[in-house]
Design a protein around this motif. Structure first.
Motif, PDB file in Angstrom:
ATOM      1  N   LYS A   4      -3.486   2.431  12.012  1.00 34.85           N
ATOM      2  CA  LYS A   4      -3.579   3.159  10.746  1.00 34.85           C
ATOM      3  C   LYS A   4      -2.753   4.443  10.851  1.00 34.85           C
ATOM      4  CE  LYS A   4      -7.485   2.594   8.432  1.00 34.85           C
ATOM      5  NZ  LYS A   4      -8.893   2.853   8.039  1.00 34.85           N
ATOM      6  N   ASP A  32      -1.391  -0.342   8.926  1.00 34.74           N
ATOM      7  CA  ASP A  32      -1.616   0.115   7.553  1.00 34.74           C
ATOM      8  C   ASP A  32      -1.019   1.505   7.404  1.00 34.74           C
ATOM      9  OD1 ASP A  32      -3.090  -2.191   7.006  1.00 34.74           O
ATOM     10  OD2 ASP A  32      -4.982  -1.241   7.549  1.00 34.74           O
ATOM     11  N   SER A  65       1.143  -2.919   4.185  1.00 39.65           N
ATOM     12  CA  SER A  65      -0.062  -2.416   3.540  1.00 39.65           C
ATOM     13  C   SER A  65       0.077  -0.914   3.313  1.00 39.65           C
ATOM     14  CB  SER A  65      -1.282  -2.707   4.429  1.00 39.65           C
ATOM     15  OG  SER A  65      -2.436  -2.107   3.879  1.00 39.65           O
ATOM     16  N   GLU A  67      -1.307   2.436   0.905  1.00 39.32           N
ATOM     17  CA  GLU A  67      -2.175   3.030  -0.110  1.00 39.32           C
ATOM     18  C   GLU A  67      -1.804   4.494  -0.250  1.00 39.32           C
ATOM     19  OE1 GLU A  67      -6.421   4.298   1.182  1.00 39.32           O
ATOM     20  OE2 GLU A  67      -6.010   2.471   2.341  1.00 39.32           O
TER      21      GLU A  67
END
Length: 135
Positions: A4, A32, A65, A67
């Motif tokens: 992450k 991510d 991925s 966000e």
């Protein structure tokens, strides 16, 4: 190694360079990616501008991925509040790596203005990659 990765952006050229580094690392580790931008204020105009920065950043990456998160700092506490809000987001999201651009200020300018990146080094427990501007 990294699962992450969080990247803090502000729309600057250095932030764009840092975003490219974060994307490369995310793609290499199949990690991510979370792009954050911190606004100083609660006005709707601040939120709109902040979301534009995030949309532009997200549109420029090609990661699996991605966000985005718009963070709000208390304007009364200046840079200290920005670094605290970003550090909290890193912890809450569970980022293994924080990537951030640094303005590379020197001397009196650094003493007077300070550096969010410098403050993050002392507040974030995960690894941090500081990306310097082109020279």
């Amino acid at each position: 190694m990294y699962k992450k990765i969080m990247i803090a952006v502000d729309g600057s050229e250095t932030a764009k360079k840092a975003l490219q580094e974060a994307q490369n690392i995310a793609n290499n580790y199949n990690a991510d990616l979370c792009i954050v931008h911190c606004i100083k204020g609660e006005e709707e105009a601040d939120r709109i501008e902040g979301n534009k920065v995030l949309e532009s950043a997200k549109a420029s990456v090609d990661a699996l991925s991605v966000e985005t998160r718009l963070l709000e700092a208390d304007i009364l506490y200046g840079l200290e509040s920005i670094s605290t809000v970003i550090a909290t987001a890193v912890k809450e999201w569970g980022a293994d790596l924080l990537v951030v651009g640094t303005a590379n200020r020197r001397g009196l300018e650094r003493f007077v203005i300070g550096s969010v990146a410098e403050q993050l080094v002392s507040k974030v427990e995960s690894s941090i990659l500081l990306v310097r501007p082109e020279s």
